[in-house]
Write an enzyme that holds these catalytic residues in place. Structure first.
Site: not given
Ligand code: NI
Length: 170
Positions: A46, A51, A93-94, A135-136, A139
């Site tokens: 995701g 991000q 998380c990225l 999670h998204e 964000h």
């Molecule tokens: Ni993330």
């Protein structure tokens, strides 16, 4: 399509509240295609628009990471309208590379959103998809998974992160 730079913690753009998507034209389509490519290249399940530095309520999710054509989900202005149960599972998380921890989330969620063309959609999810959706959406509200862990774990994360940063900038 182009791969965009993924902003990393503690970049302040990750803390900004995002604005609703209102225009579904070429700029948005380009951004979505770039985000999908960036997510697959990472690879990740995701990616939220902030991000990649764009403060819009837009996220792309694919729990198959591109291996199943039908599992790509593009959501504009997503909102959790129903939730049920609780599940604790490992999460990463990225924007916070090389760190993962157990996070408690709702077990099942229903999410209402608009698709990439502005059409209303509703998704009922459990398991990994339910977790990715939460999670998204976090964000998009300027929230990171490390905000959802206990105080001791959070202190540990901050210390470890500072130490690694000090080492890598030497
Ligand atoms: Ni993330």
């Amino acid at each position: 399509m182009a791969i965009r730079e993924i902003k990393k913690y503690p970049d302040q753009v990750l803390r900004k509240k995002t604005e609703p998507v209102e225009a579904f034209g070429a700029d948005l389509q380009q951004l979505i295609d770039d985000m999908v490519e960036t997510m697959y290249a990472a690879p990740g399940v995701g990616l939220a628009a902030n991000q990649v530095g764009v403060c819009k309520q837009l996220t792309v999710i694919d729990v198959s990471v591109g291996s199943e054509e039908t599992s790509l989900i593009v959501l504009c202005n997503p909102e959790i309208t129903y939730h049920e149960g609780e599940e604790a599972h490992e999460e990463g998380c990225l924007s916070i590379p090389d760190y993962s921890t157990i996070v408690k989330r709702f077990g099942k969620v229903t999410v209402k959103a608009l698709d990439r063309h502005g059409k209303e959609i509703e998704i009922e999810a459990e398991g990994l998809l339910a977790r990715a959706l939460q999670h998204e959406i976090d964000h998009l509200n300027g929230k990171l998974f490390v905000d959802r862990v206990g105080r001791i774990k959070k202190e540990f994360f901050k210390k470890r992160y500072k130490r690694e940063k000090a080492v890598s900038s030497r």
